[in-house]
Design a protein around this motif. Structure first.
Motif: not given
Length: 370
Positions: A94-99, A130-131, A137-140
């Motif tokens: 969540r935080d990665n996407v909204t950063f 999740r972190k 790999g595909g999810q990241r």
């Protein structure tokens, strides 16, 4: 509305090494353009110039009609997805996407709406807490794409985003990227060394070599009408067979006699290669035959301008849906793609048939298509 991209006489050097050598390229709004070529050809450098991550040596870059040579990356209305994902390991999905939205002070409600839309679109809505270390790999890679998508830019830049994934996942993600482009209609510039990715994703392909663009066209044109031997040999898996030979006229017909082959093997020139009729006897040429145009004799429906010949089998390579037969003409290994039931044995002669309407002819000296 998506923005187009125009490059004019673009050059870039690192020290004394010129990497981009006067490239002109015009990408229409909403196109999916793939830059493809071997390692070191300049495709990633060209993408970084468009992104603003590298400074232009000379020439101009226009995005949406505006010259952006000196515009910083954050102001070019682009989003980039890298090969390495580049996610923050201590932050949640969540935080990665909204950063990025946080740093641009996008209102919380707008952040939540964008996150919900693209998390659902990319099927990562169940992964938001999740972190990165807990993801495949595909999810990241989906998270990295989500971070780019929530910005809703006019241009997306992809730098070999699938090269770290296994073969099955690459195919799945290729499909997802194509669906996203069809749904969003944004301009995409995508770098890869994988010509299968290029053929399946692109509306147009720019084939690069040594800092130049050899050909820029739709996938069918690139494959069926390559401008030179480099493009013909690079695009296609297995690659096109290249047979050195010379032109010979006999009885009003034109043939290519392969170098070093027995005299009975004479490939009749037809279709696009018929321009070889204008060449004098003995002119050195390269005959290009794609593996799928060579098959076991008598196994395909009869057609005009088919040529049947016998050649010794070197290797048989079953792949499942097809079998690759490596055979020899004039001491040179060539490949035919045949059906699995077409039985061939190494060390024995096999009767092949080739569709000469699909043959290509190149000048042996210049490598240009005739």
């Amino acid at each position: 509305m998506a923005s187009g991209i125009r490059l004019e006489k673009l050059r870039k050097s690192f020290g004394g090494n010129e990497v981009i050598k006067g490239i002109d390229l015009d990408i229409a709004p909403g196109e999916f353009v793939v830059l493809v070529g071997p390692s070191g050809c300049g495709k990633s450098t060209l993408l970084n110039l468009i992104a603003g991550l590298e400074t232009v040596g000379s020439g101009d870059i226009f995005i949406g009609g505006d010259k952006v040579n000196k515009v910083p990356p954050r102001d070019r209305d682009i989003a980039m997805v890298f090969q390495s994902y580049a996610l923050y390991p201590t932050k949640t999905v969540r935080d990665n996407v909204t950063f990025g939205m946080e740093t641009r002070r996008v209102p919380k409600d707008d952040q939540a709406a964008a996150l919900e839309e693209f998390a659902r679109l990319l099927q990562i809505d169940h992964l938001l807490d999740r972190k990165p270390g807990q993801l495949s790999g595909g999810q990241r890679q989906r998270v990295a794409m989500g971070r780019a998508l929530v910005r809703q830019p006019e241009v997306f830049l992809f730098d070999e985003p699938l090269s770290n994934l296994d073969a099955k996942l690459r195919i799945e993600m290729r499909t997802e990227i194509k669906k996203l482009h069809q749904r969003l209609g944004k301009t995409v510039v995508y770098v890869t060394h994988d010509q299968i990715e290029a053929m399946t994703l692109a509306t147009r392909i720019a084939v690069m070599d040594n800092g130049h663009i050899r050909q820029f066209a739709d996938p069918a044109t690139i494959y069926e009408n390559p401008v030179d031997m480099f493009v013909a040999g690079f695009m296609g898996s297995p690659p096109m067979n290249m047979i050195p030979g010379r032109v010979w006229h006999d009885g009003g017909k034109v043939f290519v006699l392969p170098r070093g082959a027995r005299e009975s093997i004479r490939f009749p020139v037809d279709g696009p290669a018929a321009r070889g009729a204008d060449l004098p006897d003995g002119h050195e040429v390269i005959l290009g035959l794609r593996p799928e145009t060579i098959f076991a004799a008598g196994t395909e429906l009869p057609g005009p301008n088919r040529y049947v010949f016998d050649a010794p089998v070197e290797v048989v390579e079953p792949t499942g849906p097809d079998t690759m037969i490596v055979f020899q003409i004039g001491g040179q290994d060539l490949i035919a793609r045949v059906r699995p039931e077409d039985v061939a044995k190494p060390g024995r002669a096999f009767r092949f048939e080739v569709d000469m309407t699909k043959a290509k002819l190149f000048d042996a000296e210049t490598g240009k298509a005739l």
